[in-house]
Scaffold this motif. Structure first.
Motif, PDB file in Angstrom:
ATOM      1  N   GLN A   9      -7.525  -6.133 -13.000  1.00  0.00           N
ATOM      2  CA  GLN A   9      -6.860  -6.326 -11.714  1.00  0.00           C
ATOM      3  C   GLN A   9      -6.891  -7.792 -11.286  1.00  0.00           C
ATOM      4  OE1 GLN A   9      -5.058  -3.984  -9.905  1.00  0.00           O
ATOM      5  NE2 GLN A   9      -5.359  -2.872 -11.795  1.00  0.00           N
ATOM      6  N   GLY A  13      -3.818 -10.293 -10.802  1.00  0.00           N
ATOM      7  CA  GLY A  13      -3.749 -11.054  -9.554  1.00  0.00           C
ATOM      8  C   GLY A  13      -3.471 -12.527  -9.805  1.00  0.00           C
ATOM      9  N   THR A  16       0.185 -12.797 -10.916  1.00  0.00           N
ATOM     10  CA  THR A  16       1.054 -12.636  -9.756  1.00  0.00           C
ATOM     11  C   THR A  16       0.933 -13.837  -8.835  1.00  0.00           C
ATOM     12  OG1 THR A  16       0.796 -10.237  -9.909  1.00  0.00           O
ATOM     13  CG2 THR A  16       1.609 -11.119  -7.817  1.00  0.00           C
ATOM     14  N   LEU A  46      -2.993 -14.563  -2.107  1.00  0.00           N
ATOM     15  CA  LEU A  46      -2.210 -13.339  -1.921  1.00  0.00           C
ATOM     16  C   LEU A  46      -2.177 -12.504  -3.202  1.00  0.00           C
ATOM     17  CD1 LEU A  46       0.788 -14.686   0.186  1.00  0.00           C
ATOM     18  CD2 LEU A  46      -1.026 -13.134   0.960  1.00  0.00           C
ATOM     19  N   TYR A  50      -4.374  -9.084  -3.351  1.00  0.00           N
ATOM     20  CA  TYR A  50      -3.650  -7.814  -3.429  1.00  0.00           C
ATOM     21  C   TYR A  50      -4.172  -6.944  -4.574  1.00  0.00           C
ATOM     22  CZ  TYR A  50      -0.102  -4.377  -4.422  1.00  0.00           C
ATOM     23  OH  TYR A  50       0.538  -3.200  -4.682  1.00  0.00           O
ATOM     24  N   TYR A  53      -7.684  -5.738  -3.951  1.00  0.00           N
ATOM     25  CA  TYR A  53      -7.643  -4.700  -2.919  1.00  0.00           C
ATOM     26  C   TYR A  53      -7.263  -3.347  -3.521  1.00  0.00           C
ATOM     27  CZ  TYR A  53      -5.437  -1.768   0.596  1.00  0.00           C
ATOM     28  OH  TYR A  53      -5.059  -0.708   1.352  1.00  0.00           O
ATOM     29  N   ARG A  54      -6.314  -3.357  -4.435  1.00  0.00           N
ATOM     30  CA  ARG A  54      -5.849  -2.102  -5.035  1.00  0.00           C
ATOM     31  C   ARG A  54      -6.990  -1.307  -5.653  1.00  0.00           C
ATOM     32  NH1 ARG A  54      -1.049  -2.757  -9.023  1.00  0.00           N
ATOM     33  NH2 ARG A  54      -1.769  -0.655  -9.347  1.00  0.00           N
ATOM     34  N   SER A  64      -6.623  -3.455   4.150  1.00  0.00           N
ATOM     35  CA  SER A  64      -5.804  -4.529   3.586  1.00  0.00           C
ATOM     36  C   SER A  64      -6.187  -5.916   4.101  1.00  0.00           C
ATOM     37  CB  SER A  64      -4.327  -4.264   3.862  1.00  0.00           C
ATOM     38  OG  SER A  64      -4.097  -4.202   5.250  1.00  0.00           O
ATOM     39  N   ILE A  67      -6.821  -8.676   1.503  1.00  0.00           N
ATOM     40  CA  ILE A  67      -5.744  -9.549   1.019  1.00  0.00           C
ATOM     41  C   ILE A  67      -5.675 -10.803   1.878  1.00  0.00           C
ATOM     42  CG2 ILE A  67      -3.256  -9.733   0.612  1.00  0.00           C
ATOM     43  CD1 ILE A  67      -3.321  -6.585   0.334  1.00  0.00           C
ATOM     44  N   TRP A  68      -5.730 -10.612   3.192  1.00  0.00           N
ATOM     45  CA  TRP A  68      -5.612 -11.764   4.100  1.00  0.00           C
ATOM     46  C   TRP A  68      -6.845 -12.657   4.045  1.00  0.00           C
ATOM     47  CZ3 TRP A  68      -1.057 -13.076   5.033  1.00  0.00           C
ATOM     48  CH2 TRP A  68      -0.065 -12.114   5.124  1.00  0.00           C
TER      49      TRP A  68
END
Length: 111
Positions: A9, A13, A16, A46, A50, A53-54, A64, A67-68
């Motif tokens: 993940q 990340g 992405t 981000l 993300y 977090y998933r 969530s 993410i921030w």
């Protein structure tokens, strides 16, 4: 959760985040503010936030905001660098990344 899932993940990340950084770079270029580096921290935060977090929300029931926190934590060192006096700034992006990314990681951990 296995270590393999976490690493996978986080890897996705980073990939992405790279794409987000490129898109943000193009947007910043179009807006005429391409001389800044803060989009690097924002994009990577981000993307990584993300995908982490998933996997984490299934185990730790986090929301969530992860993410921030990742985005803010990785962006703040870049923003501070942008507003630092010129004498404090390192003149080449390569050298500033060596300091800004670990500081961002530390800040994400604190958040």
């Amino acid at each position: 959760m296995t270590v393999n899932k976490w690493v996978r993940q986080t890897f996705f990340g980073w990939l992405t985040g790279f794409v987000i950084v490129v898109v943000l770079a193009l947007i910043f270029e179009a807006l005429g503010i391409a001389d800044t580096q803060l989009f690097i921290g924002l994009g990577m935060g981000l993307g990584i936030g993300y995908f982490q977090y998933r996997i984490l929300h299934k185990i730790l029931k986090i929301n969530s905001l992860w993410i921030w926190y990742s985005a803010i934590g990785l962006t703040v060192p870049f923003v501070l660098y942008e507003f630092a006096p010129t004498s404090w700034q390192l003149q080449q992006m390569t050298y500033s990344l060596i300091w800004l990314v670990p500081l961002g990681g530390l800040l994400v951990g604190l958040l």
